[in-house]
Structure formats: structure tokens, C-alpha cells
Scaffold this active site. Sequence first.
Site, mmCIF file in Angstrom:
data_model
loop_
_atom_site.group_PDB
_atom_site.id
_atom_site.type_symbol
_atom_site.label_atom_id
_atom_site.label_comp_id
_atom_site.label_asym_id
_atom_site.label_seq_id
_atom_site.Cartn_x
_atom_site.Cartn_y
_atom_site.Cartn_z
ATOM 1 N N GLY A 45 10.810 8.345 3.089
ATOM 2 C CA GLY A 45 10.070 9.203 2.795
ATOM 3 C C GLY A 45 8.643 8.803 3.782
ATOM 4 O O GLY A 45 8.514 7.941 4.209
ATOM 5 N N GLN A 50 -0.404 8.857 5.268
ATOM 6 C CA GLN A 50 0.349 7.736 6.145
ATOM 7 C C GLN A 50 0.269 8.097 7.645
ATOM 8 O O GLN A 50 0.704 7.590 8.396
ATOM 9 C CB GLN A 50 1.760 7.657 5.743
ATOM 10 C CG GLN A 50 1.718 6.984 4.723
ATOM 11 C CD GLN A 50 3.420 6.457 4.291
ATOM 12 O OE1 GLN A 50 4.073 7.312 3.695
ATOM 13 N NE2 GLN A 50 3.757 5.406 4.641
ATOM 14 N N CYS A 98 7.292 -0.091 3.301
ATOM 15 C CA CYS A 98 6.349 1.367 3.413
ATOM 16 C C CYS A 98 6.098 1.237 4.998
ATOM 17 O O CYS A 98 5.902 0.047 5.578
ATOM 18 C CB CYS A 98 5.381 1.173 2.702
ATOM 19 S SG CYS A 98 4.091 2.254 2.812
ATOM 20 N N LEU A 99 6.115 2.301 5.589
ATOM 21 C CA LEU A 99 5.812 2.372 7.165
ATOM 22 C C LEU A 99 4.419 1.933 7.280
ATOM 23 O O LEU A 99 4.030 1.315 8.492
ATOM 24 C CB LEU A 99 5.906 3.697 7.580
ATOM 25 C CG LEU A 99 7.606 4.322 7.620
ATOM 26 C CD1 LEU A 99 7.567 5.617 8.088
ATOM 27 C CD2 LEU A 99 8.340 3.351 8.327
ATOM 28 N N HIS A 140 7.282 6.348 -5.368
ATOM 29 C CA HIS A 140 6.419 5.537 -4.147
ATOM 30 C C HIS A 140 5.633 6.709 -3.306
ATOM 31 O O HIS A 140 4.428 6.296 -3.061
ATOM 32 C CB HIS A 140 7.581 4.747 -3.176
ATOM 33 C CG HIS A 140 6.914 4.260 -1.864
ATOM 34 N ND1 HIS A 140 7.146 2.958 -1.656
ATOM 35 C CD2 HIS A 140 6.229 4.623 -1.023
ATOM 36 C CE1 HIS A 140 6.523 2.641 -0.766
ATOM 37 N NE2 HIS A 140 5.843 3.524 -0.019
ATOM 38 N N GLU A 141 6.176 7.585 -2.775
ATOM 39 C CA GLU A 141 5.427 8.701 -1.931
ATOM 40 C C GLU A 141 4.190 9.449 -2.673
ATOM 41 O O GLU A 141 3.224 9.334 -2.142
ATOM 42 C CB GLU A 141 6.319 9.677 -1.453
ATOM 43 C CG GLU A 141 7.355 9.222 -0.451
ATOM 44 C CD GLU A 141 6.942 8.183 0.756
ATOM 45 O OE1 GLU A 141 5.934 8.325 0.945
ATOM 46 O OE2 GLU A 141 7.685 7.142 1.135
ATOM 47 N N HIS A 144 1.137 7.136 -2.767
ATOM 48 C CA HIS A 144 0.340 7.538 -1.479
ATOM 49 C C HIS A 144 -0.708 8.523 -1.709
ATOM 50 O O HIS A 144 -1.781 8.545 -1.065
ATOM 51 C CB HIS A 144 1.183 7.587 -0.446
ATOM 52 C CG HIS A 144 1.834 6.582 0.081
ATOM 53 N ND1 HIS A 144 1.101 5.534 0.766
ATOM 54 C CD2 HIS A 144 3.055 6.296 0.565
ATOM 55 C CE1 HIS A 144 1.854 4.467 1.257
ATOM 56 N NE2 HIS A 144 3.035 5.006 1.039
#
Length: 187
Positions: A45, A50, A98-99, A140-141, A144
Site C-alpha cells: 500500500g 509518502q 511501512c515504506l 494503515h494507509e 497516513h
Amino acid sequence: MKYPVTVYGDPLLRRKAESVDKDHEGLAEIIENMWETMYYSDGAGLAAPQVGLSLRIFIADASAAADEDPELKNFKKVFINPEIIETYGDEWIMNEGCLSLPEIREDIKRPDKVKIRYLDENFESHEDVFEGYPGRIIQHEYDHLEGVLFIDHLSPLKKKLIKNKLRNIASGKVVPHYQIKIPAKKA
Ligand code: ZN
């Protein structure tokens, strides 16, 4: 085109992202670039903040869980201006990464189900319930877009234990295989 990934320490990740208009300039290209960035970085995702864009857009690919649930084989979705209506169901723990927080993985507890209203890439409106792995990615996304990171769900003690790792990310000492944008040093 791949975007550099914004990492912990970048104020953009802490900002509430802004709604997107249908005629937002270059929207289709932004989404395409987000997919390219996500796949290159081995993510499941990715949210626009991000990649340095304070926009209410995230993408999710849950096909990694197709072994357990064949229905997820083609689960690839774009969420624009999403609104979580409710989260419910039993909470369960998943080891999340997470990236924007390279090399950090922690067990995070979240409710199983999420009811969400959103626009797809064609600006068609949907209201769906997602559970299990896709429900997890979506929660999670979505965080953000609200300026929330998965580590915010940790206990104060656990968060203390990763303080040095966070400092290393913010100062550019952690170098993942994908390109990142190192946060500017505080004056
Ligand atoms: Zn993330």
C-alpha cells in the site's frame, strides 16, 4: 516515474492531507507513478503523503494474501477522498511495516473490519466493508492521510525502544533499496 519516498521526520507525513478534485492536474499520472513506486519498493500500500504529495489518495494491493484467500488475487484498488465510516470486529495483531519507516516492523493491533466510503480512479463512489489483510492495509494507509503513522499505535514503552531507529531514519542513516527523500535538518 518513481517518486522518492518521504520518511519519518518529514513534516509532510504529519499533516492532514487535502481533498482531491476530479480535474486535479496530472491525477492519472500521479496514480500511475504511485503504483510504480509502490511495486518497486515492495509495498502492499502507499499513500500520497509518502511520495511528497499532501493529497487524500492511497492505493492498496492485497494480492500477496491470495494463497489464503483466492478472492484477493486481483485486489488492486485506488482510494480517493476516502472516509472511514466505522471500524469494528475483533482486534487482531499483525506485524506491520511501512515504506516511510524503513527497517522497522512492529506488532500492531487493529479492528478486523473497516467500512469506508471512497472514490475510485474514475471518481465513482463506493461504500464497502473490507476485512482481514485488505482491511489492515486500508486502515494503515488511511492513517497516513490523517498524519498518523503505525508506530503511533505502539505503547509508550515500545515507542521508546525504537527511538534510536527513528532518529537514524530521520537523519538519513537508514538507506533502503528504494529512493528516499531525506528530511531537511532542523535549524
Ligand atoms: Zn505506511
